[in-house]
Design a protein around this motif. Sequence first.
Motif, PDB file in Angstrom:
ATOM      1  N   ASP A 208       0.853  -0.317  -0.073  1.00 15.27           N
ATOM      2  CA  ASP A 208       0.153  -0.234   0.122  1.00 15.27           C
ATOM      3  C   ASP A 208       1.006   0.957   0.154  1.00 15.27           C
ATOM      4  O   ASP A 208       0.222   2.623   0.095  1.00 15.27           O
ATOM      5  CB  ASP A 208      -0.798   0.214   1.206  1.00 15.27           C
ATOM      6  CG  ASP A 208      -0.119   0.108   3.041  1.00 15.27           C
ATOM      7  OD1 ASP A 208       1.199   0.210   2.797  1.00 15.27           O
ATOM      8  OD2 ASP A 208      -1.090   0.117   2.924  1.00 15.27           O
ATOM      9  N   GLY A 209       1.973   1.417  -0.064  1.00 19.68           N
ATOM     10  CA  GLY A 209       3.410   2.307  -0.210  1.00 19.68           C
ATOM     11  C   GLY A 209       3.445   3.144   1.317  1.00 19.68           C
ATOM     12  O   GLY A 209       4.202   3.633   1.352  1.00 19.68           O
ATOM     13  N   THR A 210       3.246   2.006   1.970  1.00 22.23           N
ATOM     14  CA  THR A 210       3.853   2.782   3.702  1.00 22.23           C
ATOM     15  C   THR A 210       4.602   2.190   4.059  1.00 22.23           C
ATOM     16  O   THR A 210       5.509   0.926   2.850  1.00 22.23           O
ATOM     17  CB  THR A 210       2.601   2.493   4.686  1.00 22.23           C
ATOM     18  OG1 THR A 210       1.883   0.684   4.889  1.00 22.23           O
ATOM     19  CG2 THR A 210       0.877   3.145   3.885  1.00 22.23           C
ATOM     20  N   PRO A 211       5.764   2.659   4.790  1.00 18.45           N
ATOM     21  CA  PRO A 211       6.922   1.830   4.914  1.00 18.45           C
ATOM     22  C   PRO A 211       6.873   0.382   6.545  1.00 18.45           C
ATOM     23  O   PRO A 211       5.336   0.495   6.275  1.00 18.45           O
ATOM     24  CB  PRO A 211       7.265   3.644   6.487  1.00 18.45           C
ATOM     25  CG  PRO A 211       7.070   4.002   6.237  1.00 18.45           C
ATOM     26  CD  PRO A 211       5.118   3.572   5.739  1.00 18.45           C
ATOM     27  N   SER A 212       7.769  -0.043   5.792  1.00 13.87           N
ATOM     28  CA  SER A 212       7.446  -1.763   6.320  1.00 13.87           C
ATOM     29  C   SER A 212       8.423  -1.781   7.444  1.00 13.87           C
ATOM     30  O   SER A 212       8.531  -1.472   7.544  1.00 13.87           O
ATOM     31  CB  SER A 212       8.326  -2.915   5.198  1.00 13.87           C
ATOM     32  OG  SER A 212       9.808  -3.064   5.111  1.00 13.87           O
ATOM     33  N   ASP A 213       7.706  -2.902   7.829  1.00 13.28           N
ATOM     34  CA  ASP A 213       8.595  -3.818   9.237  1.00 13.28           C
ATOM     35  C   ASP A 213      10.271  -3.642   9.318  1.00 13.28           C
ATOM     36  O   ASP A 213      11.103  -3.507   9.983  1.00 13.28           O
ATOM     37  CB  ASP A 213       8.206  -4.822  10.020  1.00 13.28           C
ATOM     38  CG  ASP A 213       6.857  -4.878  10.304  1.00 13.28           C
ATOM     39  OD1 ASP A 213       6.497  -3.485  10.563  1.00 13.28           O
ATOM     40  OD2 ASP A 213       6.095  -5.920  10.401  1.00 13.28           O
ATOM     41  N   ALA A 214      10.643  -4.170   7.843  1.00 22.36           N
ATOM     42  CA  ALA A 214      11.897  -4.229   7.617  1.00 22.36           C
ATOM     43  C   ALA A 214      12.318  -2.716   7.009  1.00 22.36           C
ATOM     44  O   ALA A 214      13.577  -2.673   8.161  1.00 22.36           O
ATOM     45  CB  ALA A 214      12.051  -4.888   5.787  1.00 22.36           C
ATOM     46  N   PHE A 215      11.819  -1.622   7.067  1.00 21.62           N
ATOM     47  CA  PHE A 215      12.234  -0.361   7.138  1.00 21.62           C
ATOM     48  C   PHE A 215      13.167   0.060   7.976  1.00 21.62           C
ATOM     49  O   PHE A 215      13.934   1.056   9.112  1.00 21.62           O
ATOM     50  CB  PHE A 215      11.301   0.588   6.619  1.00 21.62           C
ATOM     51  CG  PHE A 215      11.623   2.416   6.512  1.00 21.62           C
ATOM     52  CD1 PHE A 215      12.344   2.780   5.138  1.00 21.62           C
ATOM     53  CD2 PHE A 215      11.157   2.945   7.448  1.00 21.62           C
ATOM     54  CE1 PHE A 215      12.983   3.558   5.592  1.00 21.62           C
ATOM     55  CE2 PHE A 215      11.601   3.736   7.236  1.00 21.62           C
ATOM     56  CZ  PHE A 215      12.247   4.866   5.997  1.00 21.62           C
ATOM     57  N   TYR A 216      11.671   0.144   8.627  1.00 23.00           N
ATOM     58  CA  TYR A 216      12.026   0.718  10.714  1.00 23.00           C
ATOM     59  C   TYR A 216      13.173  -0.713  11.033  1.00 23.00           C
ATOM     60  O   TYR A 216      13.827   0.043  12.212  1.00 23.00           O
ATOM     61  CB  TYR A 216      10.765  -0.015  11.282  1.00 23.00           C
ATOM     62  CG  TYR A 216      10.345   1.082  11.340  1.00 23.00           C
ATOM     63  CD1 TYR A 216      10.033   2.340  11.130  1.00 23.00           C
ATOM     64  CD2 TYR A 216       8.665   0.625  10.549  1.00 23.00           C
ATOM     65  CE1 TYR A 216       8.631   3.804  11.034  1.00 23.00           C
ATOM     66  CE2 TYR A 216       7.831   1.878  10.032  1.00 23.00           C
ATOM     67  CZ  TYR A 216       7.667   3.306  10.200  1.00 23.00           C
ATOM     68  OH  TYR A 216       7.260   4.404   9.952  1.00 23.00           O
ATOM     69  N   HIS A 217      13.062  -1.625  10.894  1.00 27.15           N
ATOM     70  CA  HIS A 217      14.166  -3.050  12.045  1.00 27.15           C
ATOM     71  C   HIS A 217      15.553  -2.046  11.236  1.00 27.15           C
ATOM     72  O   HIS A 217      16.763  -2.107  12.005  1.00 27.15           O
ATOM     73  CB  HIS A 217      13.717  -3.943  11.181  1.00 27.15           C
ATOM     74  CG  HIS A 217      11.898  -4.776  11.812  1.00 27.15           C
ATOM     75  ND1 HIS A 217      11.772  -5.556  11.434  1.00 27.15           N
ATOM     76  CD2 HIS A 217      12.794  -4.333  13.498  1.00 27.15           C
ATOM     77  CE1 HIS A 217      10.941  -5.640  12.264  1.00 27.15           C
ATOM     78  NE2 HIS A 217      11.011  -4.860  13.266  1.00 27.15           N
ATOM     79  N   TYR A 218      15.620  -1.937  10.155  1.00 28.47           N
ATOM     80  CA  TYR A 218      17.070  -1.514   9.110  1.00 28.47           C
ATOM     81  C   TYR A 218      17.346   0.185   9.464  1.00 28.47           C
ATOM     82  O   TYR A 218      18.890   0.042  10.324  1.00 28.47           O
ATOM     83  CB  TYR A 218      16.989  -1.194   7.642  1.00 28.47           C
ATOM     84  CG  TYR A 218      17.833  -1.404   6.970  1.00 28.47           C
ATOM     85  CD1 TYR A 218      18.480  -2.234   6.314  1.00 28.47           C
ATOM     86  CD2 TYR A 218      18.883  -0.013   7.242  1.00 28.47           C
ATOM     87  CE1 TYR A 218      19.706  -2.493   5.170  1.00 28.47           C
ATOM     88  CE2 TYR A 218      20.098   0.070   6.285  1.00 28.47           C
ATOM     89  CZ  TYR A 218      20.541  -0.998   5.490  1.00 28.47           C
ATOM     90  OH  TYR A 218      21.411  -1.332   4.639  1.00 28.47           O
TER      91      TYR A 218
END
Length: 454
Positions: A283-293
């Motif tokens: 849906d274009g929102t930041p993923s969990d992987a983005f925040y985990h990175y």
Amino acid sequence: MVEKNNFGFAELEQWLNERRVTEIECLVPDLTGVARGKILPREKFTEDRGMRLPQVTVAMSVTGQFPEDGPYYDVIDPTDRDMQLRPDPSTVRIVPWAIDPTAQVIHDCFDHDGQLIPYAPRSVLRKVCDLYAAEGWNPVVAPELEFYLTARNTDANTPLRPPIGRSGRAETSRQAYSIDAVNEFDPLFEDIYAYCEQMGLNVDTLIHEVGAGQMEINFFHAHPLGLADEVFFFKRTVREAAMRHDMYATFMAKPIAGEPGSAMHIHQSVVDKAGHNVFSKPDGTPSDAFYHYIGGLQKYTPAAMALLAPYVNSYRRLSRFTAAPINIEWGYDNRTVGIRSPISTPEARRLENRVIGADANPYIAMAVTLACGYLGMKNKIKPKDEMKGDAYLTPFALPRGQSDALDLLRKETDLHEVLGKEFVTVYSEIKEIEFDEYMKVISPWEREHLLLHV
């Protein structure tokens, strides 16, 4: 250049024949990013497909020293054994400034059992990229590299100063993003762009940065190993071009007192096997992987600073209100933080590590920042809340000097596992030698303020 996966020795021979190459510069990047190696006649290069050099060639200090004893020799054979160097055909480039047709080829380092030398910078980056591949991930990076042009300076005791441009004058004020200030050095930059085009380097935008004589070059995004090669070639190219115009180009982190330091900002993202950016949800929102990175960068970057800010000079850049970060806060479109998320589409969502100095070895810098993000995603590390204000007003969260940084690196065993214990051991021992050498030097500040006052 032919795509990396399709460029083998047959294509290399054809490439050399088409350009009537008579000599080959066989290059190996060492821990500092210096080009070591040999120059071979074309016939010898074709016949041997490689060469041998002592193992310590890629593992010496910036002053050319190496330890006399200690853990260093638990990794490197004390009998000074050879390593075998094998050319990577995809790295071949012409040497634009050579008189005779000359090519340069980067080599990988192997031991006698055919295993990559674990402390060679290119090997470390390969190791980290392989860890990503094992998870079905493909890291993508885009470096922005700052550097200073200076007047020729042959006396190490004389401070550096800006060079003379076409107007006959040197810069005396800040000229950030000035087109006219860049045009002062048009003849030099025409040569640099011509050299880069001949070498197939994917350089993008050139801008004038904040400091007097400070420039920045941006690279197009690509796979980390190929881009580290390009940064390695680019540094060599700019230095050579500058000297041909009677000036120096330096990638020191803080070459001139009172001027901003130079960084190597690295934009980074990760795509899956289908080519989708794992930092964004459908849906274009930041993923969990983005925040985990981000969480990985925040947890491990302080311990990685000995690798990202590799010299005593590096820490002069990391000071408050000097366009360099002092912590590992993160934020959207916020240049005061160490970890910035630029404005982008969901497909191009990425993070920019702003902590890294221009003096860092590009192979090591890319390996380390990717290692931090990898650990964040693997261990699902949650980041701190976004910094929405001025991060320069917050406390320091990075080591203030090389000695403290080395202590942190030695204690962070998670990084040892990802980067390789042998590499961390060799690197740490070499940096201790450099720090000891630095401590033998008495600075002008000490003579000025202590000589008659204490």
